[in-house]
Design an enzyme around this catalytic site. Structure first.
Site, PDB file in Angstrom:
ATOM      1  N   ASP A 117      47.260  48.796  30.032  1.00 16.23           N
ATOM      2  CA  ASP A 117      47.304  49.487  31.324  1.00 16.23           C
ATOM      3  C   ASP A 117      47.228  51.005  31.123  1.00 16.23           C
ATOM      4  O   ASP A 117      48.040  51.759  31.659  1.00 16.23           O
ATOM      5  CB  ASP A 117      48.584  49.113  32.079  1.00 16.23           C
ATOM      6  CG  ASP A 117      48.523  49.479  33.558  1.00 16.23           C
ATOM      7  OD1 ASP A 117      47.403  49.698  34.070  1.00 16.23           O
ATOM      8  OD2 ASP A 117      49.590  49.546  34.202  1.00 16.23           O
ATOM      9  N   ARG A 128      55.093  53.791  42.507  1.00 22.17           N
ATOM     10  CA  ARG A 128      55.061  52.479  41.873  1.00 22.17           C
ATOM     11  C   ARG A 128      56.227  52.283  40.922  1.00 22.17           C
ATOM     12  O   ARG A 128      56.483  51.172  40.473  1.00 22.17           O
ATOM     13  CB  ARG A 128      53.747  52.313  41.110  1.00 22.17           C
ATOM     14  CG  ARG A 128      52.522  52.357  42.014  1.00 22.17           C
ATOM     15  CD  ARG A 128      51.252  52.132  41.214  1.00 22.17           C
ATOM     16  NE  ARG A 128      50.084  52.182  42.081  1.00 22.17           N
ATOM     17  CZ  ARG A 128      48.841  51.977  41.657  1.00 22.17           C
ATOM     18  NH1 ARG A 128      48.621  51.731  40.385  1.00 22.17           N
ATOM     19  NH2 ARG A 128      47.829  52.036  42.493  1.00 22.17           N
ATOM     20  N   GLY A 178      59.451  56.169  46.112  1.00 21.88           N
ATOM     21  CA  GLY A 178      58.284  56.036  46.965  1.00 21.88           C
ATOM     22  C   GLY A 178      57.017  55.704  46.212  1.00 21.88           C
ATOM     23  O   GLY A 178      56.002  55.406  46.802  1.00 21.88           O
TER      24      GLY A 178
END
Length: 299
Positions: A153, A49, A47
Protein backbone atom coordinates in the site's frame (compact mmCIF):
# COMPACT_ATOMS: atom_id res chain seq x y z
CA UNK A 1 -2.62 13.73 38.24
CA UNK A 2 0.71 11.88 38.13
CA UNK A 3 3.90 13.55 36.90
CA UNK A 4 4.16 11.39 33.73
CA UNK A 5 0.57 12.28 32.91
CA UNK A 6 1.36 15.98 33.40
CA UNK A 7 4.35 15.60 31.07
CA UNK A 8 2.17 13.98 28.45
CA UNK A 9 -0.33 16.83 28.57
CA UNK A 10 2.57 19.21 27.89
CA UNK A 11 3.48 17.10 24.85
CA UNK A 12 -0.07 17.39 23.54
CA UNK A 13 0.06 21.18 23.86
CA UNK A 14 3.35 21.37 21.97
CA UNK A 15 2.69 22.66 18.43
CA UNK A 16 5.57 20.46 17.19
CA UNK A 17 3.78 17.32 18.39
CA UNK A 18 2.53 16.39 14.91
CA UNK A 19 0.10 18.60 13.01
CA UNK A 20 -3.04 17.71 15.01
CA UNK A 21 -2.89 19.06 18.56
CA UNK A 22 -5.58 18.87 21.25
CA UNK A 23 -4.77 21.06 24.30
CA UNK A 24 -7.86 20.00 26.33
CA UNK A 25 -7.73 16.32 25.48
CA UNK A 26 -8.40 13.65 28.08
CA UNK A 27 -5.76 11.06 28.87
CA UNK A 28 -6.28 7.39 29.73
CA UNK A 29 -3.91 4.73 31.01
CA UNK A 30 -3.10 1.47 29.30
CA UNK A 31 -0.83 -1.28 30.63
CA UNK A 32 1.16 -3.96 28.84
CA UNK A 33 3.25 -6.72 30.35
CA UNK A 34 6.27 -4.40 30.17
CA UNK A 35 5.13 -0.80 30.67
CA UNK A 36 2.47 1.64 31.77
CA UNK A 37 1.43 4.09 29.07
CA UNK A 38 -0.72 7.18 28.93
CA UNK A 39 -2.76 7.55 25.76
CA UNK A 40 -4.77 10.41 24.30
CA UNK A 41 -8.47 9.68 23.84
CA UNK A 42 -8.75 11.60 20.58
CA UNK A 43 -7.18 10.45 17.27
CA UNK A 44 -4.10 12.20 15.91
CA UNK A 45 -5.66 12.32 12.43
CA UNK A 46 -9.30 12.98 13.28
CA UNK A 47 -11.68 12.84 10.34
CA UNK A 48 -9.25 11.00 8.05
CA UNK A 49 -8.55 7.39 7.26
CA UNK A 50 -6.39 7.03 10.35
CA UNK A 51 -8.91 7.68 13.10
CA UNK A 52 -7.50 4.57 14.82
CA UNK A 53 -4.12 6.22 15.52
CA UNK A 54 -3.46 7.97 18.84
CA UNK A 55 -0.56 9.76 20.48
CA UNK A 56 0.74 8.11 23.66
CA UNK A 57 3.50 8.52 26.20
CA UNK A 58 5.78 6.29 28.27
CA UNK A 59 8.34 7.61 30.77
CA UNK A 60 8.90 10.87 28.96
CA UNK A 61 8.98 9.31 25.50
CA UNK A 62 6.08 10.03 23.08
CA UNK A 63 4.82 6.97 21.21
CA UNK A 64 2.02 6.21 18.77
CA UNK A 65 -0.82 3.78 19.43
CA UNK A 66 -2.55 2.07 16.52
CA UNK A 67 -5.73 0.06 17.08
CA UNK A 68 -6.48 -2.63 14.47
CA UNK A 69 -9.88 -4.32 14.63
CA UNK A 70 -9.70 -8.10 14.92
CA UNK A 71 -12.94 -8.37 12.95
CA UNK A 72 -11.59 -6.52 9.93
CA UNK A 73 -7.92 -7.44 9.71
CA UNK A 74 -5.87 -10.37 11.10
CA UNK A 75 -2.70 -9.70 13.06
CA UNK A 76 -0.39 -9.82 10.02
CA UNK A 77 0.81 -6.27 10.59
CA UNK A 78 2.47 -7.25 13.87
CA UNK A 79 4.23 -10.23 12.29
CA UNK A 80 5.53 -8.12 9.40
CA UNK A 81 6.72 -5.26 11.62
CA UNK A 82 8.59 -7.68 13.88
CA UNK A 83 10.29 -9.21 10.83
CA UNK A 84 11.27 -5.74 9.59
CA UNK A 85 12.34 -4.45 13.00
CA UNK A 86 15.92 -3.59 12.02
CA UNK A 87 15.18 -2.50 8.46
CA UNK A 88 16.38 1.05 7.68
CA UNK A 89 13.57 3.40 6.77
CA UNK A 90 10.81 1.31 8.38
CA UNK A 91 8.88 2.70 11.35
CA UNK A 92 9.67 0.74 14.54
CA UNK A 93 7.26 -1.45 16.48
CA UNK A 94 8.10 -0.89 20.14
CA UNK A 95 5.59 -3.18 21.79
CA UNK A 96 2.39 -5.07 21.08
CA UNK A 97 -0.65 -5.90 23.16
CA UNK A 98 -4.29 -6.75 22.51
CA UNK A 99 -7.74 -6.84 24.00
CA UNK A 100 -10.93 -8.63 23.00
CA UNK A 101 -11.59 -6.30 20.07
CA UNK A 102 -8.25 -4.90 18.91
CA UNK A 103 -4.64 -5.60 18.13
CA UNK A 104 -2.83 -2.66 19.75
CA UNK A 105 0.47 -1.63 18.17
CA UNK A 106 2.77 0.73 20.07
CA UNK A 107 4.95 2.42 17.46
CA UNK A 108 7.81 4.91 17.52
CA UNK A 109 6.89 8.57 17.24
CA UNK A 110 8.85 10.80 14.86
CA UNK A 111 8.74 14.41 16.10
CA UNK A 112 8.37 17.28 13.66
CA UNK A 113 7.18 14.94 10.92
CA UNK A 114 4.27 14.89 8.50
CA UNK A 115 2.98 12.50 5.87
CA UNK A 116 3.91 13.24 2.27
CA UNK A 117 0.29 13.88 1.27
CA UNK A 118 0.16 16.96 3.48
CA UNK A 119 3.81 17.84 2.86
CA UNK A 120 3.45 18.25 -0.90
CA UNK A 121 0.03 19.85 -0.58
CA UNK A 122 1.30 22.69 1.59
CA UNK A 123 4.81 22.99 0.15
CA UNK A 124 5.74 23.36 -3.51
CA UNK A 125 8.58 20.92 -4.04
CA UNK A 126 11.50 21.64 -6.32
CA UNK A 127 12.53 18.76 -8.54
CA UNK A 128 15.74 18.00 -6.64
CA UNK A 129 13.95 17.66 -3.30
CA UNK A 130 11.18 15.51 -4.78
CA UNK A 131 13.77 13.34 -6.53
CA UNK A 132 15.63 12.73 -3.26
CA UNK A 133 12.38 11.77 -1.55
CA UNK A 134 11.50 9.32 -4.32
CA UNK A 135 15.00 7.84 -4.29
CA UNK A 136 14.83 7.28 -0.52
CA UNK A 137 11.40 5.70 -0.92
CA UNK A 138 12.76 3.27 -3.51
CA UNK A 139 15.69 2.29 -1.28
CA UNK A 140 13.36 1.58 1.64
CA UNK A 141 10.98 -0.44 -0.52
CA UNK A 142 13.93 -2.47 -1.79
CA UNK A 143 15.08 -2.99 1.82
CA UNK A 144 11.64 -4.44 2.56
CA UNK A 145 11.87 -6.56 -0.59
CA UNK A 146 15.24 -7.97 0.53
CA UNK A 147 13.55 -9.13 3.75
CA UNK A 148 10.97 -11.05 1.71
CA UNK A 149 7.97 -8.73 1.97
CA UNK A 150 5.96 -6.31 -0.15
CA UNK A 151 4.41 -3.31 1.59
CA UNK A 152 1.26 -3.55 -0.53
CA UNK A 153 0.00 0.00 0.00
CA UNK A 154 2.69 2.47 -1.03
CA UNK A 155 1.19 5.96 -1.24
CA UNK A 156 2.03 9.43 -0.01
CA UNK A 157 -0.12 8.96 3.10
CA UNK A 158 2.00 5.99 4.16
CA UNK A 159 5.30 7.86 3.92
CA UNK A 160 6.32 10.35 6.59
CA UNK A 161 9.10 12.89 6.33
CA UNK A 162 11.19 14.47 9.05
CA UNK A 163 10.78 18.11 8.06
CA UNK A 164 14.22 19.14 9.34
CA UNK A 165 16.36 16.24 8.14
CA UNK A 166 14.28 15.41 5.04
CA UNK A 167 14.48 11.70 5.88
CA UNK A 168 11.66 9.34 4.91
CA UNK A 169 10.03 6.52 6.89
CA UNK A 170 7.49 3.99 5.62
CA UNK A 171 4.49 3.40 7.90
CA UNK A 172 1.27 1.33 7.97
CA UNK A 173 1.99 -2.31 7.19
CA UNK A 174 -1.63 -3.44 7.34
CA UNK A 175 -1.54 -4.53 3.67
CA UNK A 176 1.96 -6.05 3.70
CA UNK A 177 2.34 -9.65 2.53
CA UNK A 178 5.07 -12.17 1.83
CA UNK A 179 6.91 -11.64 -1.42
CA UNK A 180 5.76 -13.85 -4.29
CA UNK A 181 7.37 -12.72 -7.52
CA UNK A 182 6.13 -15.46 -9.83
CA UNK A 183 2.45 -15.96 -9.07
CA UNK A 184 -0.39 -13.57 -9.97
CA UNK A 185 -2.33 -12.05 -7.08
CA UNK A 186 -6.12 -11.81 -7.19
CA UNK A 187 -6.81 -9.85 -4.00
CA UNK A 188 -6.02 -6.17 -3.68
CA UNK A 189 -5.21 -5.25 -0.09
CA UNK A 190 -4.02 -1.70 -0.71
CA UNK A 191 -5.78 1.53 -1.65
CA UNK A 192 -8.11 1.29 -4.64
CA UNK A 193 -7.08 4.70 -6.04
CA UNK A 194 -3.51 3.38 -6.41
CA UNK A 195 -4.55 0.14 -8.11
CA UNK A 196 -2.60 -0.81 -11.25
CA UNK A 197 -4.37 -1.03 -14.63
CA UNK A 198 -3.88 -4.78 -15.03
CA UNK A 199 -5.94 -5.42 -11.91
CA UNK A 200 -8.55 -2.92 -13.08
CA UNK A 201 -8.87 -4.63 -16.48
CA UNK A 202 -8.11 -8.29 -15.76
CA UNK A 203 -8.54 -8.79 -12.01
CA UNK A 204 -4.97 -9.83 -11.25
CA UNK A 205 -1.54 -8.29 -10.76
CA UNK A 206 2.04 -9.22 -9.99
CA UNK A 207 3.55 -7.70 -6.88
CA UNK A 208 6.61 -6.01 -8.35
CA UNK A 209 4.93 -4.30 -11.34
CA UNK A 210 2.23 -3.07 -8.93
CA UNK A 211 4.94 -1.63 -6.67
CA UNK A 212 6.56 0.19 -9.60
CA UNK A 213 3.16 1.61 -10.57
CA UNK A 214 2.52 2.95 -7.05
CA UNK A 215 6.00 4.52 -6.95
CA UNK A 216 5.13 6.33 -10.18
CA UNK A 217 1.86 7.54 -8.68
CA UNK A 218 3.66 8.91 -5.63
CA UNK A 219 6.18 10.63 -7.93
CA UNK A 220 3.39 12.33 -9.89
CA UNK A 221 1.58 13.49 -6.78
CA UNK A 222 4.66 14.98 -5.12
CA UNK A 223 4.44 17.74 -7.73
CA UNK A 224 0.73 18.37 -7.07
CA UNK A 225 1.07 21.55 -4.99
CA UNK A 226 -2.30 22.52 -3.48
CA UNK A 227 -4.09 20.18 -5.86
CA UNK A 228 -5.89 16.86 -5.53
CA UNK A 229 -3.90 13.71 -6.19
CA UNK A 230 -3.93 11.96 -9.54
CA UNK A 231 -5.17 8.36 -9.58
CA UNK A 232 -5.64 5.53 -12.07
CA UNK A 233 -9.03 6.78 -13.27
CA UNK A 234 -7.52 10.14 -14.21
CA UNK A 235 -4.84 8.42 -16.29
CA UNK A 236 -7.33 6.10 -18.00
CA UNK A 237 -9.47 9.13 -18.89
CA UNK A 238 -6.50 10.51 -20.80
CA UNK A 239 -5.68 13.40 -18.50
CA UNK A 240 -2.13 14.71 -18.66
CA UNK A 241 -0.45 13.51 -15.49
CA UNK A 242 3.16 14.42 -16.34
CA UNK A 243 4.34 17.46 -14.34
CA UNK A 244 5.49 20.41 -16.45
CA UNK A 245 8.07 21.71 -14.01
CA UNK A 246 10.57 18.83 -14.12
CA UNK A 247 13.37 17.68 -16.41
CA UNK A 248 12.94 15.36 -19.38
CA UNK A 249 14.59 12.50 -17.47
CA UNK A 250 12.15 13.08 -14.60
CA UNK A 251 9.23 12.95 -17.00
CA UNK A 252 10.66 9.78 -18.52
CA UNK A 253 10.96 8.13 -15.09
CA UNK A 254 7.29 8.78 -14.37
CA UNK A 255 6.28 7.57 -17.84
CA UNK A 256 8.38 4.41 -17.40
CA UNK A 257 6.70 3.66 -14.05
CA UNK A 258 3.16 4.37 -15.26
CA UNK A 259 3.21 2.42 -18.52
CA UNK A 260 -0.18 0.72 -18.88
CA UNK A 261 1.39 -2.49 -20.22
CA UNK A 262 3.02 -4.08 -17.17
CA UNK A 263 5.55 -5.93 -19.37
CA UNK A 264 6.89 -2.60 -20.67
CA UNK A 265 6.89 -0.92 -17.28
CA UNK A 266 10.20 -0.10 -15.60
CA UNK A 267 11.52 -3.16 -13.80
CA UNK A 268 11.58 -3.16 -10.01
CA UNK A 269 15.30 -3.82 -9.85
CA UNK A 270 15.98 -1.14 -12.46
CA UNK A 271 14.42 1.68 -10.44
CA UNK A 272 17.59 2.99 -8.75
CA UNK A 273 19.63 2.84 -11.97
CA UNK A 274 17.25 5.10 -13.90
CA UNK A 275 19.09 8.11 -15.46
CA UNK A 276 16.99 10.51 -13.36
CA UNK A 277 18.89 9.39 -10.26
CA UNK A 278 22.35 9.69 -11.81
CA UNK A 279 24.83 10.92 -9.21
CA UNK A 280 22.27 10.79 -6.43
CA UNK A 281 23.74 7.78 -4.64
CA UNK A 282 26.77 9.86 -3.64
CA UNK A 283 24.56 12.75 -2.53
CA UNK A 284 22.10 10.73 -0.43
CA UNK A 285 23.63 9.52 2.80
CA UNK A 286 22.60 6.09 4.09
CA UNK A 287 19.12 6.23 5.57
CA UNK A 288 19.66 7.05 9.24
CA UNK A 289 17.49 5.83 12.06
CA UNK A 290 15.24 8.47 13.58
CA UNK A 291 13.91 8.59 17.10
CA UNK A 292 14.83 6.21 19.89
CA UNK A 293 16.76 3.04 19.12
CA UNK A 294 14.33 0.26 20.01
CA UNK A 295 16.38 -2.63 18.67
CA UNK A 296 15.78 -5.94 20.41
CA UNK A 297 12.77 -4.58 22.31
CA UNK A 298 10.54 -7.04 20.46
CA UNK A 299 11.50 -10.64 21.14
Amino acid sequence: MSRPEQQFKKVLKNPQAQYAVYPTIKVERISTTEHMYFIATKPMFEGGRRNNVFLGHQVGQPVVFKYVSKKEIPGNEVVVMKALQDTPGVIKLIEYTENAMYHILIIEYIPNSIDLLHYHYFKKLEENEAKKIIFQMILIIQNIYEKGFIHGDIKDENLIIDIDQKIIKVIDFGSAVRLNETHPQYNMFGTWEYVCPEFYYYGYYYQLPLTVWTIGMVAVNLFRFRAENFYLNDILKGENYIPDNISETGKQFITDCLTINENKRLSFKGLVSHPWFKGLKKEIQPISELGVDYKNVIT
